[in-house]
Design a protein around this motif. Structure first.
Motif, short mmCIF file in Angstrom:
data_model
loop_
_atom_site.label_atom_id
_atom_site.label_comp_id
_atom_site.label_asym_id
_atom_site.label_seq_id
_atom_site.Cartn_x
_atom_site.Cartn_y
_atom_site.Cartn_z
N PRO A 24 0.83 -1.20 0.00
CA PRO A 24 0.00 0.00 0.00
C PRO A 24 0.87 1.26 0.00
N GLY A 25 0.43 2.25 -0.76
CA GLY A 25 1.15 3.52 -0.79
C GLY A 25 2.29 3.55 -1.78
N LEU A 26 2.48 2.45 -2.49
CA LEU A 26 3.59 2.40 -3.44
C LEU A 26 3.00 2.27 -4.84
N ASN A 27 3.17 3.29 -5.67
CA ASN A 27 2.64 3.16 -7.03
C ASN A 27 3.76 2.82 -8.00
N SER A 28 3.39 2.44 -9.24
CA SER A 28 4.43 1.90 -10.10
C SER A 28 5.38 2.98 -10.61
N THR A 29 4.94 4.24 -10.62
CA THR A 29 5.89 5.31 -10.94
C THR A 29 7.03 5.32 -9.93
N MET A 30 6.65 5.21 -8.65
CA MET A 30 7.67 5.18 -7.60
C MET A 30 8.62 4.01 -7.79
N VAL A 31 8.04 2.85 -8.12
CA VAL A 31 8.88 1.67 -8.29
C VAL A 31 9.86 1.89 -9.44
N GLN A 32 9.34 2.40 -10.57
CA GLN A 32 10.23 2.59 -11.72
C GLN A 32 11.29 3.64 -11.43
N GLU A 33 10.91 4.67 -10.70
CA GLU A 33 11.92 5.67 -10.37
C GLU A 33 12.97 5.09 -9.43
N SER A 34 12.55 4.19 -8.53
CA SER A 34 13.53 3.54 -7.66
C SER A 34 14.54 2.76 -8.47
N GLU A 35 14.10 2.23 -9.63
CA GLU A 35 15.03 1.46 -10.45
C GLU A 35 16.17 2.35 -10.91
N TYR A 36 15.83 3.53 -11.44
CA TYR A 36 16.98 4.34 -11.88
C TYR A 36 17.71 5.00 -10.71
N TRP A 37 17.03 5.16 -9.60
CA TRP A 37 17.77 5.61 -8.40
C TRP A 37 18.84 4.57 -8.06
N ALA A 38 18.43 3.32 -8.06
CA ALA A 38 19.40 2.25 -7.71
C ALA A 38 20.58 2.28 -8.68
N HIS A 39 20.26 2.45 -9.97
CA HIS A 39 21.36 2.46 -10.94
C HIS A 39 22.23 3.70 -10.77
N GLY A 40 21.60 4.84 -10.46
CA GLY A 40 22.36 6.06 -10.23
C GLY A 40 23.37 5.87 -9.11
N ILE A 41 22.93 5.24 -8.04
CA ILE A 41 23.83 4.97 -6.91
C ILE A 41 24.91 3.98 -7.33
N LEU A 42 24.49 2.97 -8.09
CA LEU A 42 25.40 1.89 -8.47
C LEU A 42 26.61 2.42 -9.23
N PHE A 43 26.37 3.17 -10.31
CA PHE A 43 27.56 3.57 -11.08
C PHE A 43 28.34 4.67 -10.38
N ALA A 44 27.63 5.54 -9.65
CA ALA A 44 28.33 6.66 -9.01
C ALA A 44 29.32 6.17 -7.95
N LEU A 45 28.89 5.20 -7.15
CA LEU A 45 29.74 4.79 -6.04
C LEU A 45 30.86 3.83 -6.47
N LEU A 46 30.79 3.31 -7.70
CA LEU A 46 31.84 2.38 -8.13
C LEU A 46 32.87 3.02 -9.06
N MET A 47 32.57 4.21 -9.52
CA MET A 47 33.43 4.84 -10.53
C MET A 47 34.87 5.01 -10.04
N GLY A 48 35.03 5.57 -8.85
CA GLY A 48 36.37 5.83 -8.32
C GLY A 48 37.10 4.55 -8.00
N TYR A 49 36.40 3.63 -7.34
CA TYR A 49 37.00 2.35 -7.02
C TYR A 49 37.47 1.65 -8.30
N GLY A 50 36.67 1.79 -9.37
CA GLY A 50 37.03 1.19 -10.65
C GLY A 50 38.39 1.67 -11.13
N LEU A 51 38.69 2.93 -10.86
CA LEU A 51 40.00 3.46 -11.29
C LEU A 51 41.13 2.75 -10.56
N THR A 52 40.96 2.52 -9.26
CA THR A 52 42.03 1.85 -8.51
C THR A 52 42.11 0.37 -8.87
N ARG A 53 41.02 -0.17 -9.38
CA ARG A 53 41.02 -1.59 -9.78
C ARG A 53 41.35 -1.76 -11.26
#
Lengths: 189, 487
Positions: free
Chosen positions: A50-79
């Motif tokens: 309840p209280g969760l609509n599919s727009t929210m769910v879809q936006e969470s998907e790109y939120w997750a991806h936004g976090i994913l690439f942002a937080l790994l970019m620097g580490y990727g350089l050291t690796r």
């Protein structure tokens, strides 16, 4: 890595980057889970929370991806996951390679990340001050958090740049072992 | 020509020079872009000025952070890495080689089929060619396959994944050209399978007339009983094939978006890994082993490790690996965003259009010129760099191409993308530079010489060129299926 005068600094930076990256990698699991949840509720008429609509769910998907690439970019350089074109560089002596690495960090990586950092910071702050919410009004609020991931990304890249710079200085001074060199210069793709 | 006019060309030249410095491509793109923004500010603030940097966060945020389509990419990478690291890809190859043991060139055929079925695993050329080489090359050498045939087959099959959906490259191309990913996936199906089919015909024919190229294994290879056979197929063949059919089928049927299909693929790959690593061994279902099997054992039990512990170790490894690969792709994305933004601001687009206009090439001429350009770039760069540098710059030209009755205007871009994909794959395989060949050489046993690889790949390059010409002259090969399924 070999113990040198600089190594405590870059080892702690790398440790921090690795820790942030592990945190960011959780977003990969979240991304799969959220999208899967989206699929199940959409096609198999499984009821939504309840209280969760599919727009929210879809936006969470790109939120997750936004976090994913942002937080790994620097580490990727050291690796050394970022692709290099080694064709010409492979013919150079080692000292030249280190010098070119230092040049690249100082002329390309750090200015690029610095400009990215300050402009993304303003961008995120403006979003925070305006209390920006998703353009589709039923979506997620607090857009500034997603915009801040870009600030984090460029900040982490600068940190990684500092770490790689110090390693390259160590390499130029001949303080690195053959094994360590791969972590600084990369090799192949 | 004034400095202002020459600036975009200098910018491209600088990019070309510094890419070869060996510094990571993502940051060369960003760094060169930024340097030319500074130069433009100095030369002529009308061209570029500080406030214009404000557009950069907005572009990264708008085109990448909030792009729902691109979220399919990490999930497809995850799916492929999971299938590889949990041993599912290896089991599939072993199963195929048992099933095809009586066919001429059976093992080489298994490699082509694996490349086709697991195309998602083979999205990034370096990683996929290395994986296929480590997996299949030792087996082929042990079986006394001709080194040329073996290496040619592996390089060609390992690069097929950029064309056969779910291909990460097609996701990015569709995004850059503002077209539907689903449509592009469907358009790639017939050309992709056609190429795989060409490979197979070539292998069977050649090995039929010259069996010494591909010595057959003992007929007794594999399970001894019919029940064992069925067990092997159910265990190693059905699960991955079913997964791929689900992923592709949901897109083809127009049911799911590529992002949704990717999550089904990623989640399904986790389930298959649980099945392979925990459930089957837990039920004491014996593993399949036979003489001459492919070995690549990331999933070998380590000392004192339980079944769940092993799954957890592999799972964490796969999450981190795919997250890093994803960061690599999006690093280039972000660098290229800055580069192409500055390039456009300083008038690069007009310069490119002007140059093409001044050649008076017409649509066919432009098409050939772009194909040659992409082919040459493919000698040095992976598709990630090429699509992200070339497409934003040339997109306005591509969308204006007009082939009259040959290709309907609305389909031109899809057709172009498929041609570019086949062309790129061919470029990766073409000696002496084709860099799929270098990856193969890097991990091949020392008895495989670069001459073997060159000799082995040439027939495949011919097949590629045949395929490319067919799609060029019969656009319906790419355009018929999307119309049939999606209209």
């Amino acid at each position: 890595m070999n113990k040198t005068a600089l190594s405590p600094i870059y080892n702690s930076i790398d440790g921090l980057l690795a820790w942030v990256a592990r945190l960011g990698a959780i977003a990969m699991v979240a991304l799969v889970a959220i999208t899967m949840y989206d699929v199940l509720t959409r096609y198999f008429s499984i009821p939504k929370f309840p209280g969760l609509n599919s727009t929210m769910v879809q936006e969470s998907e790109y939120w997750a991806h936004g976090i994913l690439f942002a937080l790994l970019m620097g580490y990727g350089l050291t690796r050394q996951v970022h692709v290099r074109i080694d064709l010409v560089r492979d013919m150079m002596p080692k000292k030249v390679k280190y010098a070119m690495e230092i040049f690249g960090i100082l002329v390309f990586l750090v200015p690029f990340s610095y400009i990215g950092l300050i402009y993304c910071y303003d961008y995120a702050v403006k979003s925070f001050v305006d209390g920006e919410v998703s353009p589709s009004t039923i979506g997620l609020s607090n857009i500034w958090i997603l915009k801040s991931t870009l600030v984090a990304m460029f900040g982490l890249l600068i940190l990684a740049g500092v770490s790689q710079f110090l390693k390259a200085v160590d390499g130029l001074l001949g303080n690195l072992t053959v094994q360590d060199e791969e972590h600084v210069l990369g090799g192949g793709h | 020509m004034t400095l202002v006019e020459a600036l975009p060309l200098l910018m491209f030249a600088a990019l070309a020079v510094f890419l070869f410095s060996g510094f990571p491509v993502a940051f060369v793109l960003g760094g060169v872009g930024l340097s030319f923004a500074f130069i433009a500010i100095l030369v002529d603030p009308w061209l570029f000025d500080w406030p214009q940097f404000n557009a950069i966060p907005a572009r990264i945020y708008g085109a990448i952070s909030t792009n729902l389509i691109l979220t399919a990419i990490p999930m497809f990478i995850f799916m492929g890495t999971m299938l590889e690291k949990s041993g599912i890809a290896r089991d599939l190859l072993n199963c195929l080689q048992v099933l095809l043991r009586r066919v001429p060139g059976g093992l080489a055929l298994s490699v082509v089929m694996m490349g086709t079925i697991l195309a998602a695993t083979t999205g990034i050329i370096g990683a996929s060619v290395i994986m296929m080489s480590l997996l299949a090359l030792p087996v082929m050498m042990k079986r006394n396959y001709s080194p040329s045939l073996a290496s040619g087959t592996i390089a060609a099959s390992g690069t097929l994944g950029i064309l056969i959906p779910p291909s990460i490259m097609l996701v990015i191309m569709a995004d850059l050209l503002s077209k539907s990913v689903g449509n592009l996936f469907v358009a790639a199906i017939i050309p992709g399978f056609m190429l795989a089919f060409f490979y197979m015909i070539y292998i069977v024919t050649r090995c039929y007339f010259n069996p010494a190229l591909a010595p057959k294994p003992e007929a007794s290879m594999g399970p001894k009983t019919t029940a064992g056979y069925i067990g092997m197929i159910i265990r190693s063949f059905v699960p991955p094939v079913l997964l791929i059919i689900m992923v592709l089928g949901s897109i083809l049927g127009g049911l799911a978006t590529p992002t949704e299909a990717a999550s089904v693929g990623a989640f399904g790959a986790i389930l298959l890994a649980v099945l392979n690593l925990i459930i089957l061994p837990g039920l004491r279902v014996p593993e399949m082993h036979f003489e001459g099997e492919a070995q690549l054992e990331d999933d070998k039990l380590q000392d004192g490790e339980g079944l769940i512990g092993r799954f957890w170790r592999i799972f964490k490894d796969v999450v981190m690996r795919s997250a890093l690969t994803n960061a690599m792709i999006f690093g280039i994305f972000i660098g290229a965003t800055l580069f192409s933004y500055v390039f456009r601001q300083i008038g690069g687009e007009e310069v490119v259009i002007h140059i093409f206009d001044s050649w008076g090439l017409g649509s066919w001429g432009i098409l050939f010129a772009l194909m040659v350009l992409v082919f040459l770039l493919g000698f040095f760069f992976d598709w990630i760099e090429i699509t992200l540098i070339v497409l934003p710059v040339f997109a306005p030209i591509i969308t204006k191409l007009d082939f009259g009755d040959h290709v309907a205007a609305i389909d031109t871009v899809y057709w172009f993308a498929i041609l570019m994909a086949i062309n790129l794959q061919t470029s990766f395989l073409t000696p002496p530079f084709g860099f799929a060949l270098f990856y193969l050489k890097a991990v091949a046993p020392p008895e495989i010489k670069i001459q073997h690889i060159y000799a082995g790949i040439i027939p495949f390059v011919m097949l590629q060129l045949t395929g490319l010409s067919l799609v060029m002259f019969f656009p319906e090969l790419a355009l018929w299926l999307p119309r049939l399924l999606l209209d």
